[in-house]
Design an enzyme around this catalytic site. Sequence first.
Site, PDB file in Angstrom:
ATOM      1  N   GLY B 666       0.833  -1.324   0.002  1.00 22.98           N
ATOM      2  CA  GLY B 666      -0.061   0.309   0.043  1.00 22.98           C
ATOM      3  C   GLY B 666       0.641   1.216  -0.161  1.00 22.98           C
ATOM      4  O   GLY B 666       1.857   1.684   0.715  1.00 22.98           O
ATOM      5  N   GLY B 668      -0.874   4.832  -0.825  1.00 21.53           N
ATOM      6  CA  GLY B 668      -1.412   5.899  -0.624  1.00 21.53           C
ATOM      7  C   GLY B 668      -1.333   6.604   0.235  1.00 21.53           C
ATOM      8  O   GLY B 668      -1.639   8.384   0.021  1.00 21.53           O
ATOM      9  N   GLU B 669      -0.771   6.721   1.682  1.00 25.28           N
ATOM     10  CA  GLU B 669       0.064   7.231   2.728  1.00 25.28           C
ATOM     11  C   GLU B 669       1.045   7.547   2.962  1.00 25.28           C
ATOM     12  O   GLU B 669       1.665   8.812   3.524  1.00 25.28           O
ATOM     13  CB  GLU B 669      -1.243   6.896   3.782  1.00 25.28           C
ATOM     14  CG  GLU B 669      -3.287   7.181   3.502  1.00 25.28           C
ATOM     15  CD  GLU B 669      -3.213   5.726   4.309  1.00 25.28           C
ATOM     16  OE1 GLU B 669      -4.853   6.392   5.220  1.00 25.28           O
ATOM     17  OE2 GLU B 669      -3.666   4.825   3.864  1.00 25.28           O
TER      18      GLU B 669
END
Lengths: 339, 706
Positions: B666, B668-669
């Site tokens: 992941g 996205g952050e």
Amino acid sequence: MKPFRYERATDAEHAVATVAAHPGAAFLGAGTNLVDHLKLGITAPDLLVDVSRLPLDEVAETADGGLRVGANVRNADLAAHPAVRARYPVLSQALLSGASGQLRNLATTGGNLLQRTRCAYFQDPSTPCNKRDPGTGCAALEGWTRYHAILGASSHCVAVHPSDMAVAMAALDAVVVTLGPDGERRIPVTDFHRLPGDAPHRDTVLRHGELITAVELPGLPWATRSRYRKVRDRASYAFALVSVAVALDLEDDGRTVREARIALGGIAHKPWRAERAEQALRGLPATEENCRTAADAETADAHPLRDNAFKIPLVRNTLAAVVRDLVPETPSGSLEGAR
Amino acid sequence: MTSTSETSGSGRAVGADLERADARAKVAGQAPYAFEHPVENPCYAHAVLSSVPRGRITSVDTGAACREDGVITVLTYENAERLASTDDAELAILQEPEVAFHGQIVGAVIAETPEAARHAASLVRITYATEPHESELKPDENELYRPDSANGGADTDSMLGDLDAAMEAAAADPEAVALDETYVTAMTHCNPMEPHATIAVWQGDELTLYDSSQSVHGHRDTLAEVFGIDRGRVHMICPYVGGGFGSKGEPHAHAVLAALTARAVPGRPVKLALTRQQMFTLVGYRTPTYQRVRLAAGADGRLTGIGMDAVEQTSRIKEFAEQSANPTRTMYAAEHRRTTHRLAHLDVPVPSWMRAPGECPGMFGPEVAMDELAERLGMDPVELRIRNDAPVAPETGKPFSSRNLVACLNEGARRFGWHGRDPRPGVRRDGRWLVGTGVASSAYPVNRVPGSVAAVQYVGEGRYRVDIGAADLGTGAWTVLAQIAADRLDVPLDAVELRIGDTALPKATVAGGSSGTAMWGSAIVAAARTFRERHGNDPSPGDHAQAETPGNPHAERFAMHAFGAQFVEVRVDADTGEIRVPRLLGVFAAGRIINPRTARSQLVGGMTMGLSMALHEETVTDPRYGLLVNHDLANYHVTANADVRSIEAHWIDEDDPYVNPLGIKGIGEIGITGTAAAVVNAVRHATGVRVREVPVMLDKVLNGMS
């Protein structure tokens, strides 16, 4: 926004007569500020007279070697005009530091002078504001004041004028030409905007129905040595915390100030012509130290608010930096470089 | 290392640098956003917001509003339909006269045009009996409480060993360092380009919503509950989103308002868009934080103690506890540890998710503190971080499924040219600029959210339809999910017809917690495998299969996190304190990258948002009115192009066989975490001024320099 009637003006006299005869009427230029105000409920005219298509879009030479700028000349066009760039760099730089490319393509010379403060309280009808709703009080006075005035404010209003262009024009002693019901008026730009006093709802000395038709820049050969510096946290598309416009006339030694024109932005209800600073520099070498002393003379009466005391040293440092750029041989800053 | 991950199909699409599937439609204006969906004979609603921070409505006068041309009706608590569930106080609008914050929905005008609705909304006269309010986070003055848990189920507190004793021991040892400082982050708002907007259409007791959403199924479930109707009777459609950053992760009050107003005009769809100003009080925000960070370290730089005590605000009507102490639990090894979260209940809008909730603010204080510690030890800050790398998860003792913080620090240092850096602050000058560099670590957990389902159907002529109710916020889901499907079906990319963003499709979890690609992608992997198992490689048109994101057998064995390192060069104007950023460089270890182009965009976007947090973003509260004063994009500054010259995002190849079958962590952050600390550390290096609160505006630097 409140419903309103819209008329497109075909000639200036008719536009002036229409607005003058109608208390709820207003002129519409490019609308980059007014349309926001209509949506936010800051103003609610019932008639808009669109003057943006009047043929006031010429930049012409004047007899004294200056320029006459039509009120509808777009900010982007004026900034790029070869005569402005060559003879009044301070004005071109000021224009380019304002707003965004898209807005500069729309915004007009007349409209830029008439844009209103971006005080966050002025723009929020849920708060008291003497400028928006006379007599309700000033929410900014004891509120968020990072962008507010340190000079010339009153207990009724501490807002600042947001224009960059007007600061450069103040330094250049530009003249605003208007057409009113009683004919033409010529108003020095330094007298055009008001200090708030007890009537902050009046930004300028314009009367109802009076239309800006042009701005005249007097011939000033030494304005080629001029510069605009806008200080802000974000590098683009932000209003000035402090801005400084300077034009310098130097003696033959290339160092001593014969005459200086200095105007400040972001610190007062109007573009602030810094006559005390000019006086303090006249006849002295354009050194950093002298600039700092001159700036301090200008801000001696400053009344900082909760969030903006930093503007006093910022004016001092910025004036010194601008003059340093204009007089390259001046010794550089106080912080020692090590690289 | 034994790998339990499957091989990735043909591998033709995954890993390829492909343009966004929706790029051309978006650029051409052909990708409809929520407000733009064509509906028959719509009317328009505009919200009326409270102008007091706490109190009770004593009178409502809608006369003037109702008399305006084009106004159909005005709703307030006096005449609005009762909601079936008012358990969520944020969503229970127009039910009672109580006002809980300035800018809460207290009414709505429905009219034939948006202009008429907005104007009439300004004519609704509401009077209030106000009550004393408290709207500013002041840790020394507010009454603080201990929440039961923090966002995402994070523990409120954690404690290992004896931090106080470690601090005392370090303070008593002239060779050691005990650092105890408080760091502050500002209230910030997501501000996606596309405002929150909803179209509500009732047909009998069947509700269709076109809503800008990070989770069509999640929003649907919540709204079904609020209106007391079966989930199957609520449909939500959202193929495209113009940014969300978390603010569209959960339904907010405007979606309820759209549905409520549409109930009042039977047979007509209602369109509702929030103004930028309204978005500041209605769609969540990041709480300000006060972070007391304590570090105890020996002369060798090894930490003996780490502490992080976070103080934050939440709304009096609904709790949101930002998990800002969370990253401290994972970052560095130390024997003695303590983390806490404490909240103040204030009369403020309801906080919610904003990109990397907890992880983002929580990487500010500790990563600045590490820089301060390095300086006090006379140690390079990269070396200090490497020396304290945690071999196992510090609080649980679990091994990491993969942890490449050190590799990121080393690779970043190499690319940035960190080695040979003169550590002395405030001594580099280039003309008017003071020049400095800074570093900080990044981290983000691998979140698992069960419950996504994907369906695969053969439509003939070599083409496959892949359905999942996922959301693409501009992140690239349209692109990367098709890539995953193509490889797992072993077909060319253009043989895949992906459909997302609709509750008519199989259920998908929220585009949040950087979990979307991993969770939805894993469901697609499972569905593709089931399809092939059932129908082989020569299916008939209509053959289909579906499958759910499988559980992870390694979940309990490992700690799973992505890591990174960010390097920043800043130039600070010696006269004005203005800060500009010539270089921002990040290196991340975040598992497998599905599409380098969309991945780079995500990482660069996160880093930019972190830079914005460092230099510009701050929502200012006026405690007299409970007002968020600077509620527009003229006064709330978001970093723009001219503020930074070069942003580079790199990643190191990381093969993590445990996180999920795709090896995805992941992205996205993680890009937003650590950035602000790296900037602040660089400002210190440039100027000698140590700022402990963000955003660092020029006066904070100027005051320190003079």
